[in-house]
Design a protein around this motif. Structure first.
Motif, PDB file in Angstrom:
ATOM      1  N   MET A   1       0.829  -1.211   0.000  1.00  0.00           N
ATOM      2  CA  MET A   1       0.000   0.000   0.000  1.00  0.00           C
ATOM      3  C   MET A   1       0.866   1.266   0.000  1.00  0.00           C
ATOM      4  N   GLN A   2       2.044   1.206  -0.617  1.00  0.00           N
ATOM      5  CA  GLN A   2       2.938   2.348  -0.642  1.00  0.00           C
ATOM      6  C   GLN A   2       2.796   3.187  -1.911  1.00  0.00           C
ATOM      7  N   ALA A   3       2.038   2.710  -2.885  1.00  0.00           N
ATOM      8  CA  ALA A   3       1.953   3.390  -4.177  1.00  0.00           C
ATOM      9  C   ALA A   3       1.462   4.826  -4.017  1.00  0.00           C
ATOM     10  N   GLY A   4       2.090   5.726  -4.783  1.00  0.00           N
ATOM     11  CA  GLY A   4       1.685   7.126  -4.780  1.00  0.00           C
ATOM     12  C   GLY A   4       1.231   7.559  -6.156  1.00  0.00           C
ATOM     13  N   TRP A   5       1.027   8.861  -6.304  1.00  0.00           N
ATOM     14  CA  TRP A   5       0.542   9.371  -7.585  1.00  0.00           C
ATOM     15  C   TRP A   5       1.500   9.068  -8.726  1.00  0.00           C
ATOM     16  N   LEU A   6       2.797   9.154  -8.472  1.00  0.00           N
ATOM     17  CA  LEU A   6       3.754   8.885  -9.540  1.00  0.00           C
ATOM     18  C   LEU A   6       3.633   7.441 -10.018  1.00  0.00           C
ATOM     19  N   ASP A   7       3.410   6.518  -9.100  1.00  0.00           N
ATOM     20  CA  ASP A   7       3.232   5.115  -9.483  1.00  0.00           C
ATOM     21  C   ASP A   7       1.952   4.931 -10.294  1.00  0.00           C
ATOM     22  N   TRP A   8       0.893   5.575  -9.869  1.00  0.00           N
ATOM     23  CA  TRP A   8      -0.373   5.476 -10.605  1.00  0.00           C
ATOM     24  C   TRP A   8      -0.209   5.962 -12.045  1.00  0.00           C
ATOM     25  N   GLY A   9       0.555   7.043 -12.226  1.00  0.00           N
ATOM     26  CA  GLY A   9       0.706   7.610 -13.567  1.00  0.00           C
ATOM     27  C   GLY A   9       1.760   6.927 -14.403  1.00  0.00           C
ATOM     28  N   ARG A  10       2.957   6.790 -13.858  1.00  0.00           N
ATOM     29  CA  ARG A  10       4.088   6.288 -14.635  1.00  0.00           C
ATOM     30  C   ARG A  10       4.077   4.773 -14.796  1.00  0.00           C
ATOM     31  N   LEU A  11       3.383   4.064 -13.897  1.00  0.00           N
ATOM     32  CA  LEU A  11       3.338   2.604 -13.967  1.00  0.00           C
ATOM     33  C   LEU A  11       1.946   2.090 -14.337  1.00  0.00           C
ATOM     34  N   ASP A  12       0.956   2.354 -13.481  1.00  0.00           N
ATOM     35  CA  ASP A  12      -0.373   1.781 -13.686  1.00  0.00           C
ATOM     36  C   ASP A  12      -1.057   2.328 -14.941  1.00  0.00           C
ATOM     37  N   PHE A  13      -1.176   3.656 -15.021  1.00  0.00           N
ATOM     38  CA  PHE A  13      -1.856   4.237 -16.178  1.00  0.00           C
ATOM     39  C   PHE A  13      -1.058   3.997 -17.452  1.00  0.00           C
ATOM     40  N   GLU A  14       0.247   4.061 -17.347  1.00  0.00           N
ATOM     41  CA  GLU A  14       1.092   3.776 -18.498  1.00  0.00           C
ATOM     42  C   GLU A  14       0.860   2.348 -19.003  1.00  0.00           C
ATOM     43  N   ALA A  15       0.701   1.401 -18.092  1.00  0.00           N
ATOM     44  CA  ALA A  15       0.448   0.006 -18.484  1.00  0.00           C
ATOM     45  C   ALA A  15      -0.885  -0.118 -19.221  1.00  0.00           C
ATOM     46  N   VAL A  16      -1.888   0.621 -18.758  1.00  0.00           N
ATOM     47  CA  VAL A  16      -3.190   0.608 -19.440  1.00  0.00           C
ATOM     48  C   VAL A  16      -3.053   1.167 -20.851  1.00  0.00           C
ATOM     49  N   LEU A  17      -2.322   2.259 -20.987  1.00  0.00           N
ATOM     50  CA  LEU A  17      -2.116   2.845 -22.309  1.00  0.00           C
ATOM     51  C   LEU A  17      -1.393   1.870 -23.231  1.00  0.00           C
ATOM     52  N   GLN A  18      -0.353   1.239 -22.727  1.00  0.00           N
ATOM     53  CA  GLN A  18       0.412   0.312 -23.555  1.00  0.00           C
ATOM     54  C   GLN A  18      -0.458  -0.862 -24.012  1.00  0.00           C
ATOM     55  N   MET A  19      -1.328  -1.338 -23.120  1.00  0.00           N
ATOM     56  CA  MET A  19      -2.231  -2.417 -23.503  1.00  0.00           C
ATOM     57  C   MET A  19      -3.192  -1.961 -24.596  1.00  0.00           C
ATOM     58  N   ALA A  20      -3.716  -0.744 -24.455  1.00  0.00           N
ATOM     59  CA  ALA A  20      -4.631  -0.216 -25.466  1.00  0.00           C
ATOM     60  C   ALA A  20      -3.937  -0.042 -26.806  1.00  0.00           C
ATOM     61  N   PHE A  21      -2.717   0.491 -26.782  1.00  0.00           N
ATOM     62  CA  PHE A  21      -1.980   0.702 -28.034  1.00  0.00           C
ATOM     63  C   PHE A  21      -1.678  -0.621 -28.728  1.00  0.00           C
ATOM     64  N   SER A  22      -1.306  -1.635 -27.955  1.00  0.00           N
ATOM     65  CA  SER A  22      -0.940  -2.918 -28.556  1.00  0.00           C
ATOM     66  C   SER A  22      -2.153  -3.728 -28.985  1.00  0.00           C
ATOM     67  N   THR A  23      -3.263  -3.587 -28.251  1.00  0.00           N
ATOM     68  CA  THR A  23      -4.468  -4.354 -28.577  1.00  0.00           C
ATOM     69  C   THR A  23      -5.208  -3.757 -29.760  1.00  0.00           C
TER      70      THR A  23
END
Length: 232
Positions: A1-23
Motif C-alpha cells: 500500500m505504498q503506491a503514490g501518484w507517480l506510481d499510478w501515472g508512470r506505472l499503472d496508467f502507463e500500463a493501461v495505455l500500452q495495452m490499449a496501443f498494442s491491442t
C-alpha cells in the motif's frame, strides 16, 4: 500500500495505455479522466500517443483552491483525519468510512502535500526527487499535444475554477477548452465532485464528453459556459 501518484501515472496508467496501443494498434486512444486522473495523463510516458482527453473536475487538491465556504471542513477531513487514519492503519480505509475507496499510504501522502505546484510535493522526504527529476515531471505534461476538454461544475468543492486552471497550465502544448457549468443550467440541483459518472446523467451530462470524443465539438447551447479555449 505504498503506491503514490507517480506510481499510478508512470506505472499503472502507463500500463493501461500500452495495452490499449498494442491491442488496438490502428485505433485512436482517447482518455476520460476524473479528478487526479487528469494528473496521471501528464505523468504517463506514452501520453504523446493519446488522441484526445476529456477530464471531469481534474486537479491535484491544493488546499488553497478548495471552495472558500468549505475549506476549513475539507482541511480537517482530508488533511488531518485522512492522514491520521493512514498513519495508524498503513492505508486509508475510505470504503469503511463511506468516503471513497480504500487508498494507499503513498497516495494519501501526495494528496496532503501543501505546495501549490504539483512537482514540489516531491521536494523533501524519503520520496524526494532531485531538481532535475522534478523538472522532468513538468516536461512530461508538455509532451501531450492532443486536444483536451476540461469540464468543471460550480458546486464542486475540489474542482473550483482556480484548481482546474492550476492543473491545465501544465499542459502547455495542448489545445484546451475549459467548460464550466452550473448544475441548475442543466436542470439539476447538484452535481458536485463525485456524481458526474452516475448513470442518472447518462442522457444529459454524459453526452458532453461523448460528443467531444467523437467529433471534438461542444454543444452549441453550452458555448456561453466556456471559460477558456486554446493552447496554454
Amino acid at each position: 500500500m505504498q503506491a503514490g501518484w507517480l506510481d499510478w501515472g508512470r506505472l499503472d496508467f502507463e500500463a493501461v495505455l500500452q495495452m490499449a496501443f498494442s491491442t488496438f494498434p490502428h485505433q485512436p486512444v482517447q482518455v476520460v479522466a476524473h479528478s487526479i486522473g487528469g494528473v496521471l495523463v501528464g505523468l504517463a510516458p506514452s501520453n504523446h500517443l493519446i488522441d484526445r482527453v476529456f477530464t471531469m473536475g481534474a486537479q491535484f487538491a491544493h488546499w488553497r483552491d478548495y471552495a472558500s465556504h468549505k475549506r476549513l471542513g475539507m482541511l480537517i477531513k482530508w488533511h488531518a483525519v485522512m492522514p491520521a487514519f493512514t498513519a495508524i492503519l498503513g492505508y486509508f480505509p475510505g470504503g469503511m468510512l463511506g468516503w471513497m475507496e480504500d487508498t494507499p499510504r503513498g497516495v494519501v501522502r501526495d494528496w496532503t502535500a501543501r505546495e501549490p505546484r504539483f512537482e514540489d510535493a516531491f521536494r523533501n522526504g524519503p520520496h524526494a526527487l532531485t531538481e532535475e527529476e522534478r523538472a522532468k515531471l513538468v516536461e512530461g505534461f508538455a509532451t501531450f499535444h492532443g486536444p483536451m476538454l476540461a469540464l468543471s461544475v460550480t458546486d464542486d468543492e475540489f474542482g473550483t475554477a482556480s484548481a482546474i486552471e492550476r492543473l491545465l497550465a501544465y499542459f502547455r502544448n495542448s489545445p484546451i477548452t475549459h467548460l464550466r457549468i452550473a448544475p441548475e443550467t442543466m436542470g439539476y440541483p447538484e452535481i458536485g465532485h463525485f456524481a458526474f459518472f452516475h448513470s442518472r446523467f447518462e442522457a444529459s451530462l454524459w453526452q458532453i464528453p461523448l460528443e467531444w470524443l467523437k467529433a471534438r465539438s461542444v454543444r452549441t447551447d453550452l458555448a456561453g459556459f466556456i471559460v477558456k479555449t486554446g493552447a496554454r
